[in-house]
Design a protein around this motif. Structure first.
Motif, PDB file in Angstrom:
ATOM      1  N   LEU A 100     -55.828  30.201 -30.022  1.00 41.55           N
ATOM      2  CA  LEU A 100     -54.508  29.610 -29.794  1.00 41.55           C
ATOM      3  C   LEU A 100     -53.833  30.230 -28.578  1.00 41.55           C
ATOM      4  O   LEU A 100     -53.222  29.523 -27.759  1.00 41.55           O
ATOM      5  CB  LEU A 100     -53.645  29.799 -31.039  1.00 41.55           C
ATOM      6  CG  LEU A 100     -52.240  29.176 -30.987  1.00 41.55           C
ATOM      7  CD1 LEU A 100     -52.337  27.665 -30.798  1.00 41.55           C
ATOM      8  CD2 LEU A 100     -51.467  29.506 -32.263  1.00 41.55           C
ATOM      9  N   ILE A 101     -53.934  31.552 -28.442  1.00 38.51           N
ATOM     10  CA  ILE A 101     -53.352  32.209 -27.270  1.00 38.51           C
ATOM     11  C   ILE A 101     -54.050  31.739 -25.996  1.00 38.51           C
ATOM     12  O   ILE A 101     -53.401  31.437 -24.983  1.00 38.51           O
ATOM     13  CB  ILE A 101     -53.456  33.735 -27.416  1.00 38.51           C
ATOM     14  CG1 ILE A 101     -52.590  34.225 -28.576  1.00 38.51           C
ATOM     15  CG2 ILE A 101     -53.025  34.438 -26.119  1.00 38.51           C
ATOM     16  CD1 ILE A 101     -52.746  35.688 -28.889  1.00 38.51           C
ATOM     17  N   LYS A 102     -55.372  31.661 -26.038  1.00 37.50           N
ATOM     18  CA  LYS A 102     -56.111  31.178 -24.870  1.00 37.50           C
ATOM     19  C   LYS A 102     -55.770  29.728 -24.575  1.00 37.50           C
ATOM     20  O   LYS A 102     -55.753  29.312 -23.398  1.00 37.50           O
ATOM     21  CB  LYS A 102     -57.615  31.332 -25.103  1.00 37.50           C
ATOM     22  CG  LYS A 102     -58.099  32.763 -25.080  1.00 37.50           C
ATOM     23  CD  LYS A 102     -59.613  32.822 -25.184  1.00 37.50           C
ATOM     24  CE  LYS A 102     -60.119  34.243 -25.096  1.00 37.50           C
ATOM     25  NZ  LYS A 102     -61.605  34.326 -25.124  1.00 37.50           N
ATOM     26  N   TYR A 103     -55.504  28.956 -25.614  1.00 38.00           N
ATOM     27  CA  TYR A 103     -55.102  27.560 -25.420  1.00 38.00           C
ATOM     28  C   TYR A 103     -53.804  27.488 -24.623  1.00 38.00           C
ATOM     29  O   TYR A 103     -53.687  26.724 -23.653  1.00 38.00           O
ATOM     30  CB  TYR A 103     -54.932  26.880 -26.780  1.00 38.00           C
ATOM     31  CG  TYR A 103     -54.110  25.606 -26.746  1.00 38.00           C
ATOM     32  CD1 TYR A 103     -54.686  24.400 -26.348  1.00 38.00           C
ATOM     33  CD2 TYR A 103     -52.761  25.629 -27.082  1.00 38.00           C
ATOM     34  CE1 TYR A 103     -53.922  23.240 -26.307  1.00 38.00           C
ATOM     35  CE2 TYR A 103     -52.002  24.477 -27.047  1.00 38.00           C
ATOM     36  CZ  TYR A 103     -52.585  23.287 -26.652  1.00 38.00           C
ATOM     37  OH  TYR A 103     -51.842  22.143 -26.609  1.00 38.00           O
ATOM     38  N   LEU A 226     -63.749  26.240 -24.590  1.00 39.35           N
ATOM     39  CA  LEU A 226     -62.409  25.828 -25.010  1.00 39.35           C
ATOM     40  C   LEU A 226     -61.825  24.834 -24.021  1.00 39.35           C
ATOM     41  O   LEU A 226     -61.207  23.838 -24.433  1.00 39.35           O
ATOM     42  CB  LEU A 226     -61.507  27.058 -25.133  1.00 39.35           C
ATOM     43  CG  LEU A 226     -60.052  26.790 -25.521  1.00 39.35           C
ATOM     44  CD1 LEU A 226     -59.978  26.135 -26.885  1.00 39.35           C
ATOM     45  CD2 LEU A 226     -59.250  28.096 -25.503  1.00 39.35           C
ATOM     46  N   ARG A 227     -62.034  25.058 -22.741  1.00 45.73           N
ATOM     47  CA  ARG A 227     -61.494  24.138 -21.735  1.00 45.73           C
ATOM     48  C   ARG A 227     -62.109  22.751 -21.876  1.00 45.73           C
ATOM     49  O   ARG A 227     -61.398  21.737 -21.818  1.00 45.73           O
ATOM     50  CB  ARG A 227     -61.757  24.696 -20.333  1.00 45.73           C
ATOM     51  CG  ARG A 227     -61.067  26.021 -20.043  1.00 45.73           C
ATOM     52  CD  ARG A 227     -61.190  26.377 -18.581  1.00 45.73           C
ATOM     53  NE  ARG A 227     -60.665  27.703 -18.295  1.00 45.73           N
ATOM     54  CZ  ARG A 227     -61.400  28.780 -18.139  1.00 45.73           C
ATOM     55  NH1 ARG A 227     -62.730  28.689 -18.230  1.00 45.73           N
ATOM     56  NH2 ARG A 227     -60.853  29.951 -17.896  1.00 45.73           N
ATOM     57  N   VAL A 228     -63.422  22.699 -22.054  1.00 48.53           N
ATOM     58  CA  VAL A 228     -64.098  21.408 -22.221  1.00 48.53           C
ATOM     59  C   VAL A 228     -63.603  20.708 -23.478  1.00 48.53           C
ATOM     60  O   VAL A 228     -63.379  19.486 -23.486  1.00 48.53           O
ATOM     61  CB  VAL A 228     -65.626  21.615 -22.269  1.00 48.53           C
ATOM     62  CG1 VAL A 228     -66.328  20.312 -22.644  1.00 48.53           C
ATOM     63  CG2 VAL A 228     -66.136  22.117 -20.927  1.00 48.53           C
ATOM     64  N   THR A 229     -63.420  21.454 -24.560  1.00 51.47           N
ATOM     65  CA  THR A 229     -62.934  20.873 -25.814  1.00 51.47           C
ATOM     66  C   THR A 229     -61.544  20.293 -25.645  1.00 51.47           C
ATOM     67  O   THR A 229     -61.231  19.203 -26.154  1.00 51.47           O
ATOM     68  CB  THR A 229     -62.919  21.942 -26.919  1.00 51.47           C
ATOM     69  OG1 THR A 229     -64.228  22.503 -27.057  1.00 51.47           O
ATOM     70  CG2 THR A 229     -62.500  21.327 -28.247  1.00 51.47           C
ATOM     71  N   ILE A 230     -60.677  20.998 -24.914  1.00 45.91           N
ATOM     72  CA  ILE A 230     -59.316  20.508 -24.679  1.00 45.91           C
ATOM     73  C   ILE A 230     -59.344  19.238 -23.851  1.00 45.91           C
ATOM     74  O   ILE A 230     -58.640  18.265 -24.140  1.00 45.91           O
ATOM     75  CB  ILE A 230     -58.479  21.598 -23.984  1.00 45.91           C
ATOM     76  CG1 ILE A 230     -58.253  22.780 -24.931  1.00 45.91           C
ATOM     77  CG2 ILE A 230     -57.148  21.031 -23.509  1.00 45.91           C
ATOM     78  CD1 ILE A 230     -57.542  23.954 -24.292  1.00 45.91           C
ATOM     79  N   VAL A 231     -60.181  19.219 -22.811  1.00 43.93           N
ATOM     80  CA  VAL A 231     -60.260  18.042 -21.937  1.00 43.93           C
ATOM     81  C   VAL A 231     -60.780  16.834 -22.709  1.00 43.93           C
ATOM     82  O   VAL A 231     -60.269  15.710 -22.569  1.00 43.93           O
ATOM     83  CB  VAL A 231     -61.154  18.348 -20.724  1.00 43.93           C
ATOM     84  CG1 VAL A 231     -61.413  17.068 -19.930  1.00 43.93           C
ATOM     85  CG2 VAL A 231     -60.512  19.400 -19.831  1.00 43.93           C
ATOM     86  N   TYR A 236     -52.835  18.212 -26.920  1.00 43.88           N
ATOM     87  CA  TYR A 236     -51.939  18.216 -28.069  1.00 43.88           C
ATOM     88  C   TYR A 236     -52.711  18.307 -29.381  1.00 43.88           C
ATOM     89  O   TYR A 236     -52.310  19.016 -30.307  1.00 43.88           O
ATOM     90  CB  TYR A 236     -51.059  16.973 -28.054  1.00 43.88           C
ATOM     91  CG  TYR A 236     -50.049  16.973 -26.940  1.00 43.88           C
ATOM     92  CD1 TYR A 236     -48.919  17.807 -26.988  1.00 43.88           C
ATOM     93  CD2 TYR A 236     -50.211  16.162 -25.822  1.00 43.88           C
ATOM     94  CE1 TYR A 236     -47.994  17.831 -25.957  1.00 43.88           C
ATOM     95  CE2 TYR A 236     -49.292  16.178 -24.787  1.00 43.88           C
ATOM     96  CZ  TYR A 236     -48.185  17.009 -24.857  1.00 43.88           C
ATOM     97  OH  TYR A 236     -47.277  17.025 -23.843  1.00 43.88           O
ATOM     98  N   PHE A 237     -53.813  17.586 -29.475  1.00 39.85           N
ATOM     99  CA  PHE A 237     -54.607  17.598 -30.700  1.00 39.85           C
ATOM    100  C   PHE A 237     -55.195  18.985 -30.951  1.00 39.85           C
ATOM    101  O   PHE A 237     -55.099  19.525 -32.060  1.00 39.85           O
ATOM    102  CB  PHE A 237     -55.726  16.561 -30.618  1.00 39.85           C
ATOM    103  CG  PHE A 237     -56.673  16.606 -31.782  1.00 39.85           C
ATOM    104  CD1 PHE A 237     -56.299  16.113 -33.021  1.00 39.85           C
ATOM    105  CD2 PHE A 237     -57.940  17.162 -31.640  1.00 39.85           C
ATOM    106  CE1 PHE A 237     -57.164  16.164 -34.105  1.00 39.85           C
ATOM    107  CE2 PHE A 237     -58.813  17.220 -32.706  1.00 39.85           C
ATOM    108  CZ  PHE A 237     -58.425  16.715 -33.944  1.00 39.85           C
ATOM    109  N   ILE A 238     -55.803  19.583 -29.931  1.00 40.83           N
ATOM    110  CA  ILE A 238     -56.396  20.913 -30.077  1.00 40.83           C
ATOM    111  C   ILE A 238     -55.319  21.946 -30.381  1.00 40.83           C
ATOM    112  O   ILE A 238     -55.502  22.835 -31.237  1.00 40.83           O
ATOM    113  CB  ILE A 238     -57.177  21.310 -28.819  1.00 40.83           C
ATOM    114  CG1 ILE A 238     -58.337  20.329 -28.585  1.00 40.83           C
ATOM    115  CG2 ILE A 238     -57.699  22.728 -28.936  1.00 40.83           C
ATOM    116  CD1 ILE A 238     -59.332  20.278 -29.721  1.00 40.83           C
ATOM    117  N   GLY A 239     -54.180  21.836 -29.711  1.00 39.76           N
ATOM    118  CA  GLY A 239     -53.088  22.759 -29.979  1.00 39.76           C
ATOM    119  C   GLY A 239     -52.593  22.655 -31.418  1.00 39.76           C
ATOM    120  O   GLY A 239     -52.301  23.667 -32.066  1.00 39.76           O
TER     121      GLY A 239
END
Length: 304
Positions: A100-103, A226-231, A236-239
């Motif tokens: 979450l912090i890295k997000y 994590l970056r690929v997952t967010i993209v 918003y969903f990952i957060g």
């Protein structure tokens, strides 16, 4: 010099920061020593030996100088009266909290550095190296040595000033050691949670296990995942998912903490309450040696 003055001069609030200061200076300069090694030198063996010499050896020397007696008994035994569910929920919070912090760091555009490597990316990016050598030099040895220093020596020395002060001080020193302002929130969260787990379990072994887990994720599950997952799935969903996971894990961990402490107090009539931290904050965080540690860290980070 009166006995009271001697006790104050050699109190943990004065001596423990000096230990951290020595280790931080030695670790900072060890990076340059590793960079100057000849190509024939085994860099993984060198990194492991440096960490043992810089992190573990000062702990032993400090322990001997103190007369083989710290201000409080060190938590070197296996966990007692600790629910396994507590350790499970702590591990879930540990992972989800770091993610979450890295997000948020990714969303805000803050650059995060490696959590396992003091010496640049050369060790991690080395090709054709034995996994065992990587695991030992970048995962196991750093975890064991750092926990011996911070949740072993530093945390133990500051427990006489209150558990909260001990947790916070060990986390601050842990964060300083890694010389990474960009990743400081992750390091601080890691140090606080490891200190909390140590205080509840009364053992450094759960903290060592969580630290090994953290180093493993840093080496084999890079921030790129994590970056690929967010993209792919949307920020918003990952957060939202990470926030829910971290929140639920925190509530469950605290609920188990309450039951552990209640049962421990009921089973041990001789177990006194730990000293309050509030009245000792000034003594801990405004000691001359801790202020010296902060100044030295600033100078080392700025000019080296």
């Amino acid at each position: 010099m009166t006995q009271e003055q001697k006790n104050r001069l050699f109190s943990p609030a004065m001596t423990a920061p000096l230990l951290s200061l020595f280790v931080i200076i030695a670790m900072r300069f060890s990076r340059f020593a590793l960079e100057k090694l000849s190509p024939e030198t085994d860099i993984f063996v060198a990194a492991a030996l440096i960490q043992l010499a810089v992190l573990a050896l000062p702990c032993i020397i400090y322990y001997l100088i103190k007369g083989k007696k710290l201000s409080e008994p060190m938590y070197l035994l296996s966990p007692k009266n600790t629910n396994l569910l507590f350790l499970l929920f702590a591990a879930l919070l540990f992972v989800s909290g770091m993610l979450l912090i890295k997000y948020f760091m990714f969303v805000l555009g803050v650059t995060s550095e490696s959590l396992t490597n003091y010496y640049g990316e050369g060790l991690i990016s080395a090709e054709g190296e034995s996994p065992l050598r990587i695991i030992l030099s970048l995962i196991i040895i750093p975890a064991v040595c750092e926990e011996l220093l911070f949740r072993g020596i530093v945390f133990t020395e500051y427990r006489r000033y209150g558990v909260t002060n001990a947790v916070v001080m060990s986390a601050i020193c842990f964060t300083m050691l890694h010389f990474s302002v960009g990743s400081a929130p992750v390091y601080l969260f890691t140090g606080l949670l490891l200190g909390f787990v140590t205080a509840v379990s009364r053992s450094i072994f759960p903290a060592v296990a969580l630290h090994i887990l953290s180093n493993t994720l840093s080496v084999y599950a890079s921030d790129a995942f994590l970056r690929v997952t967010i993209v792919k799935n949307g920020a918003y969903f990952i957060g939202f998912v990470l926030t829910v996971l971290a929140g639920v894990s925190l509530v469950l961990m605290l609920s188990r903490t309450e039951s552990i402490l209640y049962r421990r107090a009921a089973e041990s009539a001789e177990d006194s309450f730990p000293p309050q931290s509030r009245g000792r904050v000034m003594q801990v965080f405004l000691s001359p040696t801790f202020l010296l540690l902060c100044i030295a860290f600033f100078l080392l980070y700025t000019f080296l």
